[in-house]
Design a protein around this motif. Sequence first.
Motif, PDB file in Angstrom:
ATOM      1  N   ILE A  37       0.833  -1.213   0.000  1.00  0.00           N
ATOM      2  CA  ILE A  37       0.000   0.000   0.000  1.00  0.00           C
ATOM      3  C   ILE A  37       0.864   1.258   0.000  1.00  0.00           C
ATOM      4  N   TRP A  49       0.903  -0.447  14.495  1.00  0.00           N
ATOM      5  CA  TRP A  49       1.362   0.375  13.364  1.00  0.00           C
ATOM      6  C   TRP A  49       0.280   1.370  12.959  1.00  0.00           C
ATOM      7  N   THR A  70      11.139   4.203   6.849  1.00  0.00           N
ATOM      8  CA  THR A  70      10.452   4.519   5.594  1.00  0.00           C
ATOM      9  C   THR A  70       9.946   5.963   5.597  1.00  0.00           C
ATOM     10  N   ASP A  71       9.494   6.445   6.763  1.00  0.00           N
ATOM     11  CA  ASP A  71       9.023   7.829   6.853  1.00  0.00           C
ATOM     12  C   ASP A  71      10.163   8.814   6.597  1.00  0.00           C
ATOM     13  N   ASP A  80      10.240   3.025  -3.147  1.00  0.00           N
ATOM     14  CA  ASP A  80      10.178   4.092  -2.137  1.00  0.00           C
ATOM     15  C   ASP A  80      10.656   5.428  -2.689  1.00  0.00           C
ATOM     16  N   ARG A 128       7.115   6.597  -4.813  1.00  0.00           N
ATOM     17  CA  ARG A 128       5.828   6.795  -4.149  1.00  0.00           C
ATOM     18  C   ARG A 128       5.578   8.182  -3.563  1.00  0.00           C
ATOM     19  N   PRO A 149       0.282   5.804  -4.233  1.00  0.00           N
ATOM     20  CA  PRO A 149       1.385   4.913  -3.827  1.00  0.00           C
ATOM     21  C   PRO A 149       1.057   3.433  -3.962  1.00  0.00           C
ATOM     22  N   GLY A 165      14.188  -5.117   1.658  1.00  0.00           N
ATOM     23  CA  GLY A 165      13.595  -5.645   2.877  1.00  0.00           C
ATOM     24  C   GLY A 165      13.218  -4.541   3.841  1.00  0.00           C
ATOM     25  N   LEU A 166      12.272  -4.835   4.724  1.00  0.00           N
ATOM     26  CA  LEU A 166      11.839  -3.904   5.759  1.00  0.00           C
ATOM     27  C   LEU A 166      11.813  -4.652   7.084  1.00  0.00           C
ATOM     28  N   LYS A 167      12.134  -3.934   8.158  1.00  0.00           N
ATOM     29  CA  LYS A 167      12.082  -4.556   9.477  1.00  0.00           C
ATOM     30  C   LYS A 167      11.231  -3.691  10.395  1.00  0.00           C
ATOM     31  N   TYR A 168      10.246  -4.344  11.024  1.00  0.00           N
ATOM     32  CA  TYR A 168       9.371  -3.644  11.966  1.00  0.00           C
ATOM     33  C   TYR A 168      10.043  -3.635  13.326  1.00  0.00           C
ATOM     34  N   PRO A 192       6.444   2.386  16.889  1.00  0.00           N
ATOM     35  CA  PRO A 192       6.741   1.434  15.816  1.00  0.00           C
ATOM     36  C   PRO A 192       7.285   2.144  14.578  1.00  0.00           C
ATOM     37  N   ALA A 193       8.261   1.516  13.937  1.00  0.00           N
ATOM     38  CA  ALA A 193       8.833   2.069  12.716  1.00  0.00           C
ATOM     39  C   ALA A 193       9.205   0.927  11.780  1.00  0.00           C
ATOM     40  N   LEU A 194       9.329   1.247  10.504  1.00  0.00           N
ATOM     41  CA  LEU A 194       9.815   0.277   9.525  1.00  0.00           C
ATOM     42  C   LEU A 194      11.177   0.742   9.032  1.00  0.00           C
TER      43      LEU A 194
END
Lengths: 331, 331
Positions: free
Chosen positions: A250, A270, B138-139, B192, B195, B206, B215-218, B225-227
């Motif tokens: 998304i 999240w 990601t932010d 990324d 978007r 997006p 890859g992403l890690k939570y 929380p962040a990615l």
Amino acid sequence: MMPSTRRATNATILILALAFSSLALAADPLPSWNEGATKQSIIKFVEEVTREGSPDFVPVPERIATFDNDGTLWAEQPIYTQLFFLIDRVKAMAPQHPEWKTQEPFASVLKGDLQGVTAGGEAGVVALLTATHTGMTTDEFSRIVSNWITTAKHPKTGQPFTAMVYQPMLELLDYLRANGFKTYIVSGGGIDFMRPWSERVYGIPPEQVIGTSGGLKYEMVDGRPALIKLPSLVLNDDKEGKPVGIQRHIGRRPIAAFGNSDGDLQMLQWTCSSSGLRLCVFVHHTDSKREWAYDRGSHIGALDKGLDEAKLRDWTVVDMEKDWNRVFPFQ
Amino acid sequence: MMPSTRRATNATILILALAFSSLALAADPLPSWNEGATKQSIIKFVEEVTREGSPDFVPVPERIATFDNDGTLWAEQPIYTQLFFLIDRVKAMAPQHPEWKTQEPFASVLKGDLQGVTAGGEAGVVALLTATHTGMTTDEFSRIVSNWITTAKHPKTGQPFTAMVYQPMLELLDYLRANGFKTYIVSGGGIDFMRPWSERVYGIPPEQVIGTSGGLKYEMVDGRPALIKLPSLVLNDDKEGKPVGIQRHIGRRPIAAFGNSDGDLQMLQWTCSSSGLRLCVFVHHTDSKREWAYDRGSHIGALDKGLDEAKLRDWTVVDMEKDWNRVFPFQ
């Protein structure tokens, strides 16, 4: 008399139109939800984020709502529906695999010995998934799932699995979409297992289904391009994997999220940790008569940490027995 | 006299309304496209798949159109825009990395020696991508890209990169959407990286951007929380990776696909090998005056096998010089 008659007719039409639109406004969008705090928390959220001028107004493109599937949109007891599918596939494929009669975990599946299957641990499950969910094209797998889901029946109710969906959640999906939300499935289940029927059953198109995903390989089969399903894992769309799947597919954070187990906890964290009015909901399975009652200790869909965090953060918890006057559409 | 005057007025309004709707119908949806076979192939396709009762009618939910980005929607010369971004990031980050003055490939980037960068091969590119595109949330990355794209300028035209988009393709995106199509980007560029601005520039949100993904890690960062963006590769969305990305994100096959290089060949094969009327289009860079002219031998965006296959399969090839009366919106 003609002009005044025509004027009267026009006035009548206008009054009727106004009356109908008032009726439409007054109609309950969630008739299977009993009145009370749970229903009010949902309606108040939707009204606040959609009302122009509200401090919590959210523009339509950002109205993203994500739903877990197993235990949130449809039943997950006594075992996940996809496990019934897997078992039926092993049985259907067995004639081509005589060695499965003695080879675990296939032998246990064929004997109907679920405990024997569990004894094989994760390696056993991977072997079963590889045999039944990979090695064919995406088109072939989609046909296999479509055929199965139209004929298979739930062992307890005798209903098709696609009838084991929660009527209040179907109403909620419609209500959110009528208010400009884009509704997504974010499930630990297989993405290719859900996509063939999600649009028909939930009104959720394949591109809005996120799930556990395996590798794909593009290659020519009989001179035509095909995508072959591989055994490799690309996304384990459970727990920490849910926010990852949401970001990957998304690219924006949901403003509402719905789950029923600890596997959904990170998706709710999240969603509800960003600023602005947010809605996080756990469906709590409390109805042993119309459905199943389970939470902290369940072997499937355990809701333990989630219940604690919901209390701590003031999330909405749906008491299925008290909050829903109807569970399944066929009841 | 009143009734007949009123009738005359009503008739006038009706005639005016009809005249306006005819005008609307007659208005050219693709004014930057010159009349001819290319434009006709696009319009004929759209008319056939959208006309109820047509043997080639396609229901709205299945009207999926996929677009490559670099060289198809915006310019990719003299180097990919994302490379300009990467170079600017290395320069911006250099004060925190004094070791880069002597460490390759960073030293070459800082000296503006692109040949020195290329000497490092794939390992060098991975090192640069890892340093500039991973290790943040990601932010954070989204903010970095948004800041850069609003200020950076193309070295040849002095225009913002988001102005280096093709006016005829913007019209085509609008035209398809007006006809019920869902438009997607399917690019070898970073998901990324695209978007943060795709909705504003192309009207593509997006969730309809597919691209090369890491890859992403939570995890929790300062209690929230962040990615985190990881260096691992999850999808190389180029060549064979494009049909894979399409299946993973959309779950259905496009009925129209647009590209400009051999990197798009498999996406076009995948799109146009299914049954029913399909549209496959290559944008051929033939305009050395208004844009750049390149194809078979180009170091970026080579179109070689694609040109042959387009001829073999009767796909549409856009001759930018002849088919477009305008290239960029600012021209």
